[in-house]
Design an enzyme around this catalytic site. Structure first.
Site, PDB file in Angstrom:
ATOM      1  N   THR A 106       0.853  -1.185   0.000  1.00  0.00           N
ATOM      2  CA  THR A 106       0.000   0.000   0.000  1.00  0.00           C
ATOM      3  C   THR A 106       0.892   1.239   0.000  1.00  0.00           C
ATOM      4  O   THR A 106       2.049   1.176   0.413  1.00  0.00           O
ATOM      5  CB  THR A 106      -0.884   0.051   1.260  1.00  0.00           C
ATOM      6  N   TRP A 124     -18.665  16.375  11.200  1.00  0.00           N
ATOM      7  CA  TRP A 124     -17.661  16.041  10.202  1.00  0.00           C
ATOM      8  C   TRP A 124     -17.890  16.844   8.931  1.00  0.00           C
ATOM      9  O   TRP A 124     -19.003  16.917   8.414  1.00  0.00           O
ATOM     10  CB  TRP A 124     -17.722  14.550   9.867  1.00  0.00           C
ATOM     11  N   LYS A 148     -12.997  17.747  11.623  1.00  0.00           N
ATOM     12  CA  LYS A 148     -14.012  17.758  12.684  1.00  0.00           C
ATOM     13  C   LYS A 148     -14.189  19.183  13.152  1.00  0.00           C
ATOM     14  O   LYS A 148     -13.265  19.779  13.711  1.00  0.00           O
ATOM     15  CB  LYS A 148     -13.599  16.849  13.836  1.00  0.00           C
ATOM     16  N   GLU A 192      -6.033  -3.211  -0.931  1.00  0.00           N
ATOM     17  CA  GLU A 192      -6.467  -4.327  -0.083  1.00  0.00           C
ATOM     18  C   GLU A 192      -7.689  -5.059  -0.649  1.00  0.00           C
ATOM     19  O   GLU A 192      -8.093  -6.090  -0.146  1.00  0.00           O
ATOM     20  CB  GLU A 192      -6.814  -3.817   1.328  1.00  0.00           C
TER      21      GLU A 192
HETATM   22  P1  AMP Z   1      -4.883   2.687  -2.947  1.00  0.00           P
HETATM   23  O1  AMP Z   1      -4.826   1.435  -2.169  1.00  0.00           O
HETATM   24  O2  AMP Z   1      -3.555   3.352  -3.093  1.00  0.00           O
HETATM   25  O3  AMP Z   1      -5.541   2.479  -4.268  1.00  0.00           O
HETATM   26  O4  AMP Z   1      -5.778   3.726  -2.155  1.00  0.00           O
HETATM   27  C1  AMP Z   1      -7.084   3.409  -1.786  1.00  0.00           C
HETATM   28  C2  AMP Z   1      -7.779   4.619  -1.257  1.00  0.00           C
HETATM   29  O5  AMP Z   1      -7.955   5.606  -2.272  1.00  0.00           O
HETATM   30  C3  AMP Z   1      -9.174   4.355  -0.750  1.00  0.00           C
HETATM   31  O6  AMP Z   1      -9.188   3.776   0.525  1.00  0.00           O
HETATM   32  C4  AMP Z   1      -9.792   5.750  -0.794  1.00  0.00           C
HETATM   33  O7  AMP Z   1      -9.417   6.512   0.313  1.00  0.00           O
HETATM   34  C5  AMP Z   1      -9.150   6.346  -2.028  1.00  0.00           C
HETATM   35  N1  AMP Z   1     -10.083   6.219  -3.170  1.00  0.00           N
HETATM   36  C6  AMP Z   1     -10.064   5.309  -4.155  1.00  0.00           C
HETATM   37  N2  AMP Z   1     -11.070   5.528  -5.026  1.00  0.00           N
HETATM   38  C7  AMP Z   1     -11.763   6.608  -4.582  1.00  0.00           C
HETATM   39  C8  AMP Z   1     -12.933   7.333  -5.018  1.00  0.00           C
HETATM   40  N3  AMP Z   1     -13.577   7.007  -6.132  1.00  0.00           N
HETATM   41  N4  AMP Z   1     -13.349   8.370  -4.264  1.00  0.00           N
HETATM   42  C9  AMP Z   1     -12.686   8.738  -3.148  1.00  0.00           C
HETATM   43  N5  AMP Z   1     -11.597   8.104  -2.687  1.00  0.00           N
HETATM   44  C10 AMP Z   1     -11.124   7.046  -3.390  1.00  0.00           C
END
Ligand code: AMP
Length: 545
Positions: free
Chosen positions: A183, A433, A428, A328
């Site tokens: 990640t 929120w 916050k 994940e």
């Molecule tokens: P990654 O594992 O690097 O792909 O990051 C995943 C994270 O990206 C998610 O847990 C979200 O916080 C963010 N994310 C992915 N897609 C979206 C979306 N369409 N809108 C808002 N946040 C997103």
């Protein structure tokens, strides 16, 4: 008693076996790292991947051992994925945009044995390899003619050229590990997600559904999302599985290069993060261009701003499917196919069969799906992580088997998800929120904005108030008041940013998302130095609820 059907382990080698047998001539087009466009078919990828499997076995790679790639999207990289996985190894994709320290940590933590890299990554390799003693062999994904003179490595072409294509793939359990992706590590050390053959195979079936990627043998798919980002959104499996034509853009992801590939290769579906679509849009608008073949964009990885959706869908007639997911989750979580081109997929959508999700409050109590109440988003399913790699003693799941995504979201009565924030980014204010994402989306719709980011800043009265940072399009100027006026009516009054600042560049992380960790650090540094640059205080925030 068991069912009486055939034993057919869901291993990933079967996908390429299928593609070479039934779609062997279907083209894979690459903008090569060396420059020219190259073309081959699934039968070629299959043959060369098997040669490479033999080469890896000869290097002593045993089942479950990690072989890393540090490479952009090319046919050679695709071969490497199947070669490693088919031979029972684990394909560990490294992101060349990470910092040296992170790469060193990840390579050592993953215990990578062999590393395959693009020649453009040689400067990075020089920095990391002396600190990664476990890497036994480096192979550069090129031919002898393009090998750098003073670098110790094998040339991919001559390396695999020494081996035949006769190789036994598969024959192991579908639960065997296949891929490893860390990640982005916005908090703490990067964590490794180890996909199994089964989880990736089932994710492939889920991803090709009509309401998800909806790809078919008739499509030409451009994978802009890098193969090192979040399992390449599963495209390396989904596209060959349906026999679609596959276009791989190499390392050139700027608007002009993407546009050229889209048009020259008659791409019908393309997948990437919002910043890529933003860059392409700016290029197309600047040059007054049109799209002749593109009919669908998959936009995910971070929130897709409404202005972007509107531009592609309403101005160019291209369907935009807004996706949410995470490394994940292999990574697809939800998608939102619009019912028609008149309808914008503002929310990232609903879950496909195979994924389940729920929302809870800070005390773990379920939150209603009313489209208004924020909650922590939890997920479970066949392609969702159970444990992080080499952190097996850390329990990730709750008593009901849910994984906490770290996202804050709402779900409406029709099941449509809306991400409002990462838990650590949510603001916050006065006990309520505020969604930084919604303010960003509204701000970036301003004609002068290139990028926008919102972070919380301490406030004596309300706890925190939103600060809006705007990166303007090149050559334009603006006042904070223009942005505050623009936000009026687009967000609740009590969400109004306390301050608007214009910045030269909003920092983007290794996966093209706004890096709020860096933003906060930059601001803290500036505050310490007492040098608030370009700060322009807006009017006092609207009355809080
Ligand atoms: P990654 O594992 O690097 O792909 O990051 C995943 C994270 O990206 C998610 O847990 C979200 O916080 C963010 N994310 C992915 N897609 C979206 C979306 N369409 N809108 C808002 N946040 C997103």
């Amino acid at each position: 008693m068991s069912g009486l059907m055939q034993d057919w382990p869901l291993t990933l080698d079967r996908i390429l076996e299928h593609a070479q047998r039934w779609h062997g001539d279907r083209e894979i087009v690459t903008r090569s790292i060396e420059g020219p466009i190259t073309r081959c078919g699934y039968a070629d990828i299959h043959r060369r991947a098997r040669q490479m499997s033999n080469a890896l076995l000869d290097l002593g790679i045993r089942p479950g051992e990690r072989v890393a790639t540090l490479a952009f999207n090319t046919s050679r990289h695709l071969e490497a994925w199947y070669a490693i996985m088919g031979a029972g190894g684990v394909c560990h994709t490294l992101n060349p945009r990470l910092f040296i320290e992170q790469l060193v940590y990840i390579v050592n933590h993953a215990q990578d044995q062999v590393l395959l890299a693009d020649t453009v990554c040689v400067p990075l390799l020089r920095a990391i390899l002396p600190r990664c003693p476990g890497v036994r062999q480096v192979i550069l994904l090129t031919d002898e003619a393009h090998m750098p003179a003073d670098f110790e490595a094998l040339a991919y072409e001559s390396w695999i050229g020494r081996y035949g294509a006769d190789c036994k793939w598969g024959g192991f359990s579908e639960e065997s590990p296949a891929g490893l992706c860390y990640t982005s590590g916005t908090t703490g050390e990067p964590k490794g997600v180890m996909y199994s053959h089964r989880s990736n195979y089932l994710h492939m079936l889920l991803s090709v559904m009509p309401d998800i990627l909806g790809i078919s043998a008739r499509d030409t798919v451009l994978a802009i999302v890098p193969m090192f980002h979040a399992n390449a959104w599963g495209l390396a499996f989904a596209v060959p599985a349906v026999g679609a034509r596959f276009v791989l853009p190499g390392a050139c992801l700027d608007g002009a290069s993407v546009y050229e590939l889209l048009e020259k290769e008659s791409v019908t579906i393309a997948a990437g993060v919002p910043t890529v679509w933003q860059g392409l849009l700016q290029h197309v608008e600047r040059e007054g261009l049109r799209f002749s073949s593109l009919r669908r964009i998959i936009c995910g990885g971070s929130a897709c701003p409404e202005s972007l959706l509107r531009a592609y869908q309403q101005r160019y007639g291209i369907e935009v499917r807004h996706a949410w997911g995470m490394t994940e989750m292999s990574p697809i979580g939800t998608l939102n196919p619009p019912a028609s081109l008149d309808e914008l997929a503002l929310k990232p959508g609903r879950v496909p069969c195979g994924i389940d999700m729920t929302l809870v409050d800070d005390d773990g109590r379920p939150v209603p799906f009313d489209g208004r109440t924020f909650g922590r988003l939890k997920v479970r399913g066949h392609s969702v992580v159970r444990r992080y790699f080499r952190r097996e003693d850390e329990e990730l799941l709750d008593a009901d088997g849910y994984f906490d995504t770290g996202d804050i979201a709402t779900i409406d009565p029709a099941g449509f998800l809306q991400i409002t924030d990462r838990a650590k980014d949510v603001i916050k204010s006065g006990g309520e929120w505020i969604s930084s994402i919604e303010i960003e989306n509204a701000a970036v719709a301003h004609a002068k904005a290139a990028l926008a980011a919102v972070v919380g800043v301490p406030d004596a009265k309300w706890g925190e108030r939103p600060l809006l940072l705007v990166q303007l399009k090149s050559g334009v100027t603006a006042t904070p008041q223009e942005f505050l006026q623009h936000l009026e009516g687009r967000i609740p009054r009590w969400w109004m940013p306390a301050t608007v600042e214009f910045v030269e560049a909003i920092p983007l992380g290794a996966t093209g998302k706004v890096d709020k960790k860096v933003l906060r650090a930059q601001r803290a540094e500036a505050a310490e130095a007492g040098s608030k640059v370009d700060v322009a205080a807006g009017p006092s925030p609207g009355k809080l609820r």
